[in-house]
Design an enzyme around this catalytic site. Structure first.
Site, PDB file in Angstrom:
ATOM      1  N   CYS A 120      -5.671  -2.216  13.708  1.00 43.69           N
ATOM      2  CA  CYS A 120      -5.296  -1.238  12.677  1.00 43.69           C
ATOM      3  C   CYS A 120      -4.865   0.097  13.276  1.00 43.69           C
ATOM      4  O   CYS A 120      -4.360   0.962  12.545  1.00 43.69           O
ATOM      5  CB  CYS A 120      -6.474  -0.977  11.729  1.00 43.69           C
ATOM      6  SG  CYS A 120      -7.111  -2.415  10.875  1.00 43.69           S
ATOM      7  N   HIS A 138     -10.158   0.769   6.345  1.00 43.41           N
ATOM      8  CA  HIS A 138      -9.424  -0.467   6.053  1.00 43.41           C
ATOM      9  C   HIS A 138     -10.434  -1.520   5.625  1.00 43.41           C
ATOM     10  O   HIS A 138     -11.239  -1.988   6.425  1.00 43.41           O
ATOM     11  CB  HIS A 138      -8.643  -0.951   7.264  1.00 43.41           C
ATOM     12  CG  HIS A 138      -7.964  -2.273   7.042  1.00 43.41           C
ATOM     13  ND1 HIS A 138      -7.285  -2.569   5.871  1.00 43.41           N
ATOM     14  CD2 HIS A 138      -7.872  -3.387   7.818  1.00 43.41           C
ATOM     15  CE1 HIS A 138      -6.794  -3.792   5.953  1.00 43.41           C
ATOM     16  NE2 HIS A 138      -7.150  -4.317   7.112  1.00 43.41           N
ATOM     17  N   HIS A 140     -11.557  -5.225   3.805  1.00 49.28           N
ATOM     18  CA  HIS A 140     -11.196  -6.596   3.459  1.00 49.28           C
ATOM     19  C   HIS A 140     -11.984  -7.054   2.234  1.00 49.28           C
ATOM     20  O   HIS A 140     -12.182  -8.256   2.045  1.00 49.28           O
ATOM     21  CB  HIS A 140     -11.488  -7.533   4.630  1.00 49.28           C
ATOM     22  CG  HIS A 140     -10.477  -7.455   5.727  1.00 49.28           C
ATOM     23  ND1 HIS A 140     -10.406  -8.379   6.738  1.00 49.28           N
ATOM     24  CD2 HIS A 140      -9.488  -6.564   5.981  1.00 49.28           C
ATOM     25  CE1 HIS A 140      -9.422  -8.068   7.574  1.00 49.28           C
ATOM     26  NE2 HIS A 140      -8.856  -6.958   7.132  1.00 49.28           N
ATOM     27  N   GLU A 163     -13.088   5.644 -16.392  1.00 50.11           N
ATOM     28  CA  GLU A 163     -13.782   6.835 -15.919  1.00 50.11           C
ATOM     29  C   GLU A 163     -13.676   7.010 -14.403  1.00 50.11           C
ATOM     30  O   GLU A 163     -13.522   8.125 -13.900  1.00 50.11           O
ATOM     31  CB  GLU A 163     -15.256   6.768 -16.331  1.00 50.11           C
ATOM     32  CG  GLU A 163     -16.088   7.974 -15.914  1.00 50.11           C
ATOM     33  CD  GLU A 163     -15.706   9.260 -16.645  1.00 50.11           C
ATOM     34  OE1 GLU A 163     -16.130  10.338 -16.184  1.00 50.11           O
ATOM     35  OE2 GLU A 163     -14.996   9.185 -17.677  1.00 50.11           O
ATOM     36  N   ASP A 295      14.095   5.079 -22.705  1.00 46.06           N
ATOM     37  CA  ASP A 295      14.578   6.328 -22.120  1.00 46.06           C
ATOM     38  C   ASP A 295      13.947   7.480 -22.913  1.00 46.06           C
ATOM     39  O   ASP A 295      13.390   7.266 -23.994  1.00 46.06           O
ATOM     40  CB  ASP A 295      16.106   6.347 -22.214  1.00 46.06           C
ATOM     41  CG  ASP A 295      16.711   7.653 -21.723  1.00 46.06           C
ATOM     42  OD1 ASP A 295      16.215   8.188 -20.723  1.00 46.06           O
ATOM     43  OD2 ASP A 295      17.663   8.130 -22.361  1.00 46.06           O
ATOM     44  N   GLU A 297      15.393  11.310 -22.931  1.00 43.44           N
ATOM     45  CA  GLU A 297      16.427  12.235 -23.405  1.00 43.44           C
ATOM     46  C   GLU A 297      17.468  11.502 -24.241  1.00 43.44           C
ATOM     47  O   GLU A 297      18.140  10.592 -23.771  1.00 43.44           O
ATOM     48  CB  GLU A 297      17.090  12.919 -22.214  1.00 43.44           C
ATOM     49  CG  GLU A 297      18.085  14.007 -22.568  1.00 43.44           C
ATOM     50  CD  GLU A 297      18.689  14.653 -21.329  1.00 43.44           C
ATOM     51  OE1 GLU A 297      19.605  15.470 -21.485  1.00 43.44           O
ATOM     52  OE2 GLU A 297      18.248  14.339 -20.208  1.00 43.44           O
ATOM     53  N   SER A 430      12.654   7.294 -17.069  1.00 50.39           N
ATOM     54  CA  SER A 430      13.415   8.526 -17.236  1.00 50.39           C
ATOM     55  C   SER A 430      13.727   9.126 -15.876  1.00 50.39           C
ATOM     56  O   SER A 430      13.035   8.871 -14.890  1.00 50.39           O
ATOM     57  CB  SER A 430      12.614   9.526 -18.079  1.00 50.39           C
ATOM     58  OG  SER A 430      13.230  10.798 -18.093  1.00 50.39           O
ATOM     59  N   LYS A 464      19.027   5.259 -12.387  1.00 55.06           N
ATOM     60  CA  LYS A 464      19.045   4.547 -13.670  1.00 55.06           C
ATOM     61  C   LYS A 464      20.373   3.847 -13.945  1.00 55.06           C
ATOM     62  O   LYS A 464      20.446   3.000 -14.834  1.00 55.06           O
ATOM     63  CB  LYS A 464      18.725   5.518 -14.806  1.00 55.06           C
ATOM     64  CG  LYS A 464      17.309   6.073 -14.760  1.00 55.06           C
ATOM     65  CD  LYS A 464      17.049   7.004 -15.930  1.00 55.06           C
ATOM     66  CE  LYS A 464      17.010   6.234 -17.234  1.00 55.06           C
ATOM     67  NZ  LYS A 464      16.824   7.128 -18.397  1.00 55.06           N
ATOM     68  N   ASP A 490      20.450   5.983 -24.394  1.00 55.46           N
ATOM     69  CA  ASP A 490      21.633   6.567 -25.032  1.00 55.46           C
ATOM     70  C   ASP A 490      22.815   6.615 -24.072  1.00 55.46           C
ATOM     71  O   ASP A 490      23.898   7.059 -24.455  1.00 55.46           O
ATOM     72  CB  ASP A 490      21.320   7.986 -25.518  1.00 55.46           C
ATOM     73  CG  ASP A 490      21.052   8.945 -24.356  1.00 55.46           C
ATOM     74  OD1 ASP A 490      20.191   8.617 -23.523  1.00 55.46           O
ATOM     75  OD2 ASP A 490      21.694  10.003 -24.283  1.00 55.46           O
TER      76      ASP A 490
END
EC number: 4.2.1.109
Length: 531
Positions: A120, A138, A140, A163, A295, A297, A430, A464, A490
């Site tokens: 590692c 690390h 396992h 929580e 989307d 806007e 977005s 996008k 849009d």
């Protein structure tokens, strides 16, 4: 990595020491001894948790010293292929900050194998380099393996409204925790490239899952790394148990995982003659999809709110925000992204890009140059991650001070409630950052709407208007058939890209939206109640 030659004088964290007596003395300092003791104790403890069984798993800790900057501090690392429940301080390797082995464990009699530094190590060093961490674990642990198998094609683990999410740095109960998943390889060192890409793509993450393998978790200190690792394993285990119960861990309500057929929002039980919001069901879209991708806007929110409220607010407050928060970790992350983007713009002759002066000229001049670049980006309406992330943080201040209130169209809350009741998963995609998206919906004119969303995607998934971005979203959500997802936008070019990826697409017609090409070939809607 290697060992300095015998008799040479090396520079260890800024101190010139020899490789014989001087090195030996340096290795016996209190800080090194305490770090070795601590690392061996944690190995024994984490063995009892199932994280380090079968000689697997590893841990590394920086040797804390207030007189030495963290990037230059010594590193203690556990060895490979040993019984972690029997670890003692002498079993630990000590490395310089640039990865040279300074101290190796002593040989042990049969049946012990010769000591070997963990595979590692290059991954640990990469995390130290990129995240200025104080410790990396690390694990396992079984739950960290199984959780990557539940959605075998997903590149992310997502969970919300738990929580224990509050135990992860930078997250709260209502937030969506996103952990990147990288693919396993035959040899651990081969993971460095994909780990680097994941850390770069997810600047908020403090963990990376390795499919069918385990997880890397880091923190500012060993306490932070340990605490977060415990929270991550708890959340992985919770997701597995919820999955066994047929419940969806990725949604705010953790309701049943459903497969929806027939009419959306009515469980397929409504009669054909029923009227909804003045619309006959004969006029409504009746896809068989089980997910909706929205989307913002011009779709959920008026374009005018973005152009006339959000953008001007960010433009007017960028200098004030940078000056007030310049030294914070969040703003430094924003500045680093901006530096990279500005350098790219300068190299490509982008209009409005100006060089950033060196720090020694003073904070005021540096901030002024950033402001000039950001203002040029805003004027050009550029959809780039560096700008969107900074804007999101400026808007956060505005929402927290109640200077800003998110706006959604009047039909949006009703439609979201209907889809939610029917078990349909709803996501946002977005150009604004994920954080900015959640700010709009958590502080909307209809209250906090986040409980209706299963996830938020931004341009870290891709542009996008590019088809591969939608393939990435499909893989992340875990949808096998692209047609199982409906995309509402849009923007014609976005609709074309999504359709090319196999999604069903409708175009939103809202007040203030731009015109569409003639014979565009897409179904259009004027209200979400048509879905």
């Amino acid at each position: 990595m290697g060992v300095p030659s015998e008799g040479a004088v090396g520079n260890v964290n800024g101190n010139e020491v020899g490789t014989t007596a001087s090195f030996a003395g340096y290795m016996e300092t209190r800080g090194v001894r305490e770090a070795r003791v601590l690392a061996s104790e944690l190995c024994r403890h984490m063995y009892t948790l199932g994280w380090f069984s079968g000689t697997g798993g590893s841990i590394t800790i920086k040797v804390h010293d207030d007189s030495i900057p963290k990037p230059r501090q010594l590193v203690v690392i556990s060895p490979s292929g040993v019984q972690k429940e029997r670890m003692v301080p002498e079993d630990m390797y000590v490395l310089s900050s640039d990865g040279f082995i300074l101290s190796t464990p002593p040989l042990k009699p049969y049946p012990h194998k010769p000591p070997k530094c963990t595979d590692c190590t290059p991954l640990f060093m990469k995390v130290y380099e990129m995240r200025d961490a104080g410790a990396v674990i690390h694990s396992h642990g079984m739950e960290s393996c199984i959780v990557t198998m539940i959605l075998p094609f997903s590149k992310e683990f997502r969970i919300t409204h738990m929580e224990m999410i509050k135990g992860i740095k930078g997250h709260g109960y209502h937030d969506e925790l996103v952990v990147p998943i990288i693919e396993n390889t035959a040899h651990e060192a081969e993971l460095v490239e994909s780990l680097t890409e994941a850390i770069t793509a997810y600047p908020k993450t403090t963990a990376v899952l390795v499919r069918n393998h385990g997880v890397y978790v880091w923190g500012d200190s060993w306490i932070s790394a340990k605490t977060q690792a415990e929270c991550y394993h708890y959340l992985f285990d919770a997701a597995i148990k919820l999955h066994q119960l047929g419940l969806d861990w990725s949604t705010p309500t953790h309701g049943p995982i459903r497969s929806i057929n027939g009419i959306w929002g009515c469980n397929g039980t409504m009669s054909r003659g029923l009227k909804v919001g003045g619309l006959s069901l004969d006029d409504m879209i009746e896809p068989s999809q089980r997910c909706i991708l929205l989307d913002i806007e011009g779709t959920t929110t008026p374009i005018s709110f973005v152009t006339d409220v959000l953008f001007p607010y960010a433009h007017a407050n960028v200098g004030k925000h940078l000056a007030a928060t310049f030294d914070s970790e969040e703003t430094q992350d924003d500045i680093n992204l901006l530096r990279s983007q500005i350098q790219h713009d300068l190299e490509h002759g982008v209009v409005g890009a100006v060089p950033i002066p060196p720090d020694y000229v003073g904070k005021e001049l540096v901030i002024a140059s950033f402001v000039a670049n950001v203002e040029a980006m805003i004027r050009a309406d550029r959809n780039i991650t560096a700008l969107k992330q900074l804007q999101g943080h400026i808007w956060k201040t505005g929402f927290q001070s109640n200077e800003l209130v998110g706006v959604v169209f009047d039909d949006v809350p009703e439609a979201l409630e209907r889809w939610h009741a029917s078990g349909i998963k709803v996501y946002i995609y977005s150009s604004g950052s994920r954080e900015a998206q959640q700010l709009i919906f958590s502080n909307s004119n209809y209250g906090d709407l986040r409980k209706y969303f299963c996830g938020f995607f931004d341009t870290t998934m891709g542009n996008k208007k590019e088809t591969h971005s939608y393939f990435e979203i499909l893989r992340t959500v875990g949808i096998d058939r692209p047609s199982d997802m409906l995309f509402v936008t849009d923007v014609f070019q976005e609709a074309v890209a999504a359709r090319a990826a196999g999604l069903e697409v409708v175009i939103s017609i809202r007040p203030g939206n731009g015109p569409l090409p003639e014979n565009h070939g897409f179904r259009t809607i004027e209200t979400f109640l048509e879905i």
